[in-house]
Design a protein around this motif. Structure first.
Motif, short mmCIF file in Angstrom:
data_model
loop_
_atom_site.label_atom_id
_atom_site.label_comp_id
_atom_site.label_asym_id
_atom_site.label_seq_id
_atom_site.Cartn_x
_atom_site.Cartn_y
_atom_site.Cartn_z
N ASN A 1 6.92 -10.07 3.84
CA ASN A 1 5.93 -10.36 2.80
C ASN A 1 5.15 -9.09 2.46
N ALA A 2 5.90 -7.99 2.23
CA ALA A 2 5.23 -6.71 2.07
C ALA A 2 5.98 -5.76 1.14
N GLN A 3 5.24 -4.79 0.65
CA GLN A 3 5.83 -3.73 -0.17
C GLN A 3 5.19 -2.41 0.26
N LEU A 4 6.06 -1.44 0.56
CA LEU A 4 5.56 -0.10 0.94
C LEU A 4 5.87 0.86 -0.18
N VAL A 5 4.89 1.62 -0.60
CA VAL A 5 5.14 2.65 -1.61
C VAL A 5 5.06 4.00 -0.90
N LEU A 6 6.20 4.70 -0.87
CA LEU A 6 6.28 5.96 -0.12
C LEU A 6 6.04 7.14 -1.03
N VAL A 7 5.07 7.94 -0.67
CA VAL A 7 4.77 9.12 -1.45
C VAL A 7 5.32 10.31 -0.68
N ASP A 8 6.25 11.01 -1.27
CA ASP A 8 6.85 12.15 -0.60
C ASP A 8 6.18 13.40 -1.12
N THR A 9 5.62 14.22 -0.22
CA THR A 9 4.89 15.42 -0.68
C THR A 9 5.68 16.67 -0.35
N GLY B 1 0.82 -1.20 0.00
CA GLY B 1 0.00 0.00 0.00
C GLY B 1 0.86 1.25 0.00
N PHE B 2 0.17 2.39 0.12
CA PHE B 2 0.83 3.69 0.00
C PHE B 2 0.91 4.38 1.36
N ALA B 3 2.10 4.87 1.66
CA ALA B 3 2.28 5.67 2.87
C ALA B 3 2.80 7.03 2.45
N CYS B 4 2.32 8.10 3.07
CA CYS B 4 2.91 9.38 2.70
C CYS B 4 3.43 10.10 3.92
N PHE B 5 4.54 10.78 3.73
CA PHE B 5 5.16 11.55 4.81
C PHE B 5 4.78 13.01 4.65
N VAL B 6 4.26 13.59 5.71
CA VAL B 6 3.91 15.01 5.67
C VAL B 6 4.64 15.70 6.80
N GLY B 7 4.64 17.02 6.75
CA GLY B 7 5.31 17.77 7.80
C GLY B 7 5.69 19.12 7.26
#
Length: 318
Positions: free
Chosen positions: A66-74, A18-24
């Motif tokens: 057993n995973a895949q992380l898709v990192l969305v950098d904003t 799935g998708f994770a996004c970093f904000v700040g």
């Protein structure tokens, strides 16, 4: 019960992706963290705030989980002063609405301030998405300061009505707890087959990444008034003809755009020394990224007040 979630004892855990996004706030360490998790440079980093303008997707493969992380950098969310600023904020909000988990980055070495509260309030409005508070740059503080920051972030959640799924201190530079962060993000992802092939680290087009690397090199060492004024467009990338197969060469022609003629000298430097340095520095990173020798041709051009001009913004890819 759906067929996907049936597991007999001893069968391996379902694959999650799935998708994770970093904000700040700008300069909270989001890009450095993305690069550390992916294990390679996919986002540009700079000491100057507001350097990320595209949502870079870094792909983290964790076969052990057993995973895949898709990192969305904003881009960092901020109170906009220009049309570019408004567009960047829109990009951030759209991204938040579409990811599986949001990581809110707060630097350990700066007290929670109005900028963080502004973002936390916005996040509180996104009800369904789990939120993880990530305390970045822990290598810059002692344990007492870190403990105080963890308490302040817990308090911030209570104030605005966010229940943090986790609060994780990390140091991307010291590689502390970076793998643990991935371990904690994985269970928050939906069950899903991998979204990208093994070995892929980003889905950014190569031309965009090359332009970002040039812009990163151009940002290094320039005075404070320039960061927002620099845009880079790669006009063409072509393999040079008539080269033997074992000695390929890629010709890259790129334009560095600034807003005012007076800025030209800053970028070019005395007798072209600064531009030459930008070329040398970015070429190294580009060759590492593309795995091939590169001839880089850079030109500096003025696009008057492009941050405020919708037509210029479109032309420059915003």
């Amino acid at each position: 019960m759906s067929r996907m979630s049936v597991h007999t004892p001893g069968s391996e855990a379902p694959h999650r992706a799935g998708f994770a996004c970093f904000v700040g706030r700008p300069n909270a360490g989001k890009s450095t963290l993305t690069n550390a998790l992916v294990g390679q440079k996919v986002a540009i980093t700079s000491k100057k705030p507001q350097t990320t303008r595209h949502t870079v997707r870094g792909i983290v493969h964790r076969p052990d989980l057993n995973a895949q992380l898709v990192l969305v950098d904003t881009p960092g969310l901020h109170k906009p002063r220009t049309l570019l600023g408004e567009r960047l904020n829109d990009v951030v909000r759209t991204t938040w609405a579409e990811v599986d988990v949001i990581g809110f980055c707060l630097p350990a070495d700066e007290k929670v301030g109005p900028g963080d509260r502004f973002i936390a309030k916005e996040l509180a409005g996104i009800k369904k998405t789990p939120k993880v508070a990530i305390v970045t740059k822990t290598d810059l503080v002692d344990s007492k300061t870190l403990a105080e920051q963890l308490i302040a972030i817990d308090q911030l959640g209570k104030e605005v009505g966010i229940e943090w799924a986790e609060i994780v201190p990390v140091s991307a530079v010291g590689d502390k707890q970076v793998a643990l962060l991935a371990d904690l993000l994985v269970p928050l992802m939906p069950e899903s087959p991998p979204l990208y092939p093994e070995g892929d680290l980003t889905d950014e087009p190569e031309q965009v990444m090359v332009a970002e690397l040039i812009r990163e090199a151009a940002l290094e060492g320039v005075r404070d008034e320039l960061p927002h004024s620099i845009a880079v467009v790669v006009e063409e990338m072509l393999p040079r003809e008539d080269r033997p197969a074992d000695k390929p060469l890629l010709d890259i022609h790129a334009n560095v755009y600034i807003e005012r003629p007076s800025q030209k000298g800053i970028i070019i430097g005395p007798k072209g020394s600064r531009l030459k340095e930008v070329g040398t520095k970015s070429r190294k990173h580009i060759e590492a990224l593309l795995g091939t020798p590169v001839f880089l041709d850079l030109h500096v051009k003025v696009a008057k007040d492009w941050q405020r001009d919708p037509k210029q913004l479109r032309k420059l890819g915003f």
